[in-house]
Design an enzyme around this catalytic site. Structure first.
Site, mmCIF file in Angstrom:
data_model
loop_
_atom_site.group_PDB
_atom_site.id
_atom_site.type_symbol
_atom_site.label_atom_id
_atom_site.label_comp_id
_atom_site.label_asym_id
_atom_site.label_seq_id
_atom_site.Cartn_x
_atom_site.Cartn_y
_atom_site.Cartn_z
ATOM 1 N N LYS A 142 3.126 -2.286 12.235
ATOM 2 C CA LYS A 142 4.301 -1.419 12.401
ATOM 3 C C LYS A 142 4.612 -0.598 11.148
ATOM 4 O O LYS A 142 4.184 -0.916 10.039
ATOM 5 C CB LYS A 142 5.499 -2.235 12.883
ATOM 6 C CG LYS A 142 5.346 -2.555 14.382
ATOM 7 C CD LYS A 142 6.523 -3.250 15.008
ATOM 8 C CE LYS A 142 6.232 -3.445 16.504
ATOM 9 N NZ LYS A 142 7.171 -4.326 17.160
ATOM 10 N N ARG A 147 2.522 -11.653 18.241
ATOM 11 C CA ARG A 147 1.965 -10.548 19.040
ATOM 12 C C ARG A 147 1.236 -9.606 18.082
ATOM 13 O O ARG A 147 1.870 -8.947 17.262
ATOM 14 C CB ARG A 147 3.109 -9.829 19.765
ATOM 15 C CG ARG A 147 2.673 -8.717 20.683
ATOM 16 C CD ARG A 147 3.870 -8.021 21.316
ATOM 17 N NE ARG A 147 3.444 -6.989 22.237
ATOM 18 C CZ ARG A 147 3.053 -5.764 21.870
ATOM 19 N NH1 ARG A 147 3.064 -5.409 20.602
ATOM 20 N NH2 ARG A 147 2.667 -4.900 22.786
HETATM 21 N N1 HH2 Z 1 6.345 -4.313 20.082
HETATM 22 C C1 HH2 Z 1 5.746 -3.323 20.791
HETATM 23 C C2 HH2 Z 1 5.610 -3.420 22.176
HETATM 24 N N2 HH2 Z 1 6.028 -4.525 22.829
HETATM 25 N N3 HH2 Z 1 7.009 -6.677 22.798
HETATM 26 C C3 HH2 Z 1 7.595 -7.668 22.123
HETATM 27 N N4 HH2 Z 1 7.998 -8.778 22.771
HETATM 28 N N5 HH2 Z 1 7.783 -7.593 20.772
HETATM 29 C C4 HH2 Z 1 7.406 -6.513 20.050
HETATM 30 O O1 HH2 Z 1 7.632 -6.483 18.822
HETATM 31 C C5 HH2 Z 1 6.778 -5.437 20.736
HETATM 32 C C6 HH2 Z 1 6.603 -5.537 22.147
HETATM 33 C C7 HH2 Z 1 5.240 -2.123 20.079
HETATM 34 O O2 HH2 Z 1 3.896 -2.268 19.709
HETATM 35 P P1 HH2 Z 1 2.653 -1.638 20.498
HETATM 36 O O3 HH2 Z 1 2.588 -2.184 21.887
HETATM 37 O O4 HH2 Z 1 1.423 -1.805 19.731
HETATM 38 O O5 HH2 Z 1 2.952 -0.077 20.513
HETATM 39 P P2 HH2 Z 1 3.418 0.885 21.658
HETATM 40 O O6 HH2 Z 1 4.757 0.443 22.105
HETATM 41 O O7 HH2 Z 1 3.410 2.243 21.002
HETATM 42 O O8 HH2 Z 1 2.430 0.788 22.788
#
Ligand code: HH2
Length: 296
Positions: free
Chosen positions: A214, A249
Site C-alpha cells: 500500500k 492479506r
Molecule cells: N485492501 C484492498 C482490497 N480489499 N480487503 C480487506 N479485508 N482488507 C484490506 O486491507 C483490503 C481488502 C486493497 O488492495 P488490492 O485488492 O490489492 O487493491 P485494489 O483494491 O486496487 O484491487
C-alpha cells in the site's frame, strides 16, 4: 503472561481487475488468474481472496454484471486449488454466485453497509464474513480523513458492525474483523492502528490485516513501484502478528509466509510454526488452521 501467538494464516490476493493499484490487468484473463491462484497456494496461501472490483482511492464502481463476469470463472477454476476461497465484494449478487462456486468467506470492505441484501445472504448461506472499517467510500476516502482517536473510532465501529451482523442472524464465530489499512486513513492513522492492533484483537474475533504494497509503505520507504514494497509489507505483517492479528492479506505470499512462520516460531520459542507450503522440504505440519479451515 504474554498473549498466545496466533497461527498466521496467509490470504493471497487474486485481483481480476484492469485497474487494481498494484497488479491491475495482470490477472484479468481468467486462465492467468487461475494459474496465479494455484501458484499462491503452492507458495503457502491458505485462503485465496478473489476480487473483481478495485477499491483503490479514486476507483470508480464496477457493474454487477461485469464483476460477475470477472470473478465467477476464476472461483470455479480455483474450487479444487486446496485453499479456502474468499470473495472480495460488497455486492450480494456477486457474493451469492461466489458462494455457489465454492467461496466460504465474504470479504466485504463496506462491513455490510454497501448492499442491504448482504447480511441476510451471509446469514442464510452460513459462510464467514470479514467486516472491514472504511471511512467514506473509495472515490473520496483519502480526502483529509479525521478521527478523534483512530484506534478507538475503528474499534467501536467494528464492535457496532459485529452486533449488527449478529442481530441479522450471522453467527458471531463466523465474523472476522479488519481495521481497513489505507481506507480513509493517513500514514499516521495506519501506523497508529498497526501499533495498537491489540485493541481491535481484544474484540475477540480473528483480525485480518491488509497492508500489502500500500501507498503509505511507498511514502515511508521512498519505493514508488508497489511491487518494491514487499519488505515494508512484511515489516507491518510481523508487527501485526505480535499484536495478535491472525490473517494476512498479501500479494507476495511466499515472502510473507516465510517471515510470519519464522516470526511466530521466534515469539513462541519453538518450531515448526503454523503453516507449511507444498514446497516446504522437511517437517511438514498441518496446513489447516482455525481461521484457514474451510468453515469458521
Ligand atoms: N485492501 C484492498 C482490497 N480489499 N480487503 C480487506 N479485508 N482488507 C484490506 O486491507 C483490503 C481488502 C486493497 O488492495 P488490492 O485488492 O490489492 O487493491 P485494489 O483494491 O486496487 O484491487
Amino acid at each position: 503472561m504474554a498473549a498466545p501467538v496466533p497461527e498466521p494464516v496467509v490470504m493471497g490476493v487474486v485481483n481480476v481487475t484492469p485497474d487494481s493499484f498494484s497488479d491491475g490487468g495482470e490477472w484479468l484473463d481468467p486462465a492467468a488468474a487461475i494459474a496465479h491462484g494455484h501458484d499462491l497456494v503452492a507458495q503457502g496461501a491458505a485462503i485465496l481472496d478473489i476480487g473483481g472490483e478495485s477499491t483503490r482511492p479514486g476507483a470508480e464502481p464496477v457493474s454487477e454484471a461485469e464483476e460477475l463476469r470477472r470473478v465467477v470463472p476464476v472461483l470455479e477454476g480455483l474450487a479444487d486449488a486446496g485453499a479456502r476461497l474468499s470473495i472480495d465484494t460488497s455486492k450480494a449478487a456477486v457474493a451469492a454466485a461466489a458462494i455457489d462456486a465454492g467461496a466460504t468467506l465474504v470479504n466485504d470492505v463496506t462491513a455490510l453497509r454497501g448492499d442491504p441484501r448482504m447480511a441476510a445472504l451471509v446469514a442464510e448461506r452460513g459462510c464467514a464474513v470479514c467486516l472491514m472499517h472504511m471511512l467514506g467510500e473509495p472515490r473520496t476516502m483519502q480526502r483529509a480523513p479525521r478521527y478523534d482517536d483512530v484506534v478507538e473510532d475503528v474499534r467501536s465501529f467494528l464492535a457496532d458492525r459485529t452486533e449488527h451482523a449478529v442481530t441479522r442472524g450471522i453467527a458471531r464465530e463466523r465474523i472476522w474483523l479488519d481495521p481497513g489499512i489505507g481506507f480513509g486513513k493517513t500514514i499516521d492513522h495506519n501506523l497508529e492502528l498497526l501499533g495498537r492492533l491489540d485493541e481491535i484483537v481484544a474484540l475477540g474475533r480473528p483480525v485480518v490485516v491488509g497492508t500489502s504494497r500500500k501507498a503509505f509503505l511507498g511514502t515511508i520507504t521512498g519505493r514508488e513501484a508497489p511491487s518494491d514494497r514487499v519488505a515494508g509489507t512484511i515489516a507491518t505483517n510481523v508487527i501485526a502478528l505480535t499484536r495478535g492479528a491472525s490473517v494476512f492479506r498479501v500479494h507476495d505470499v511466499a515472502q510473507a509466509r516465510d517471515a510470519l512462520v519464522v516470526a511466530a516460531a521466534t515469539l513462541r520459542g519453538r518450531w515448526p510454526a503454523a503453516t507449511t507450503t507444498s514446497t516446504t522440504p522437511t517437517r511438514r505440519t498441518s496446513t489447516t488452521t482455525k481461521a484457514g479451515s474451510r468453515r469458521s
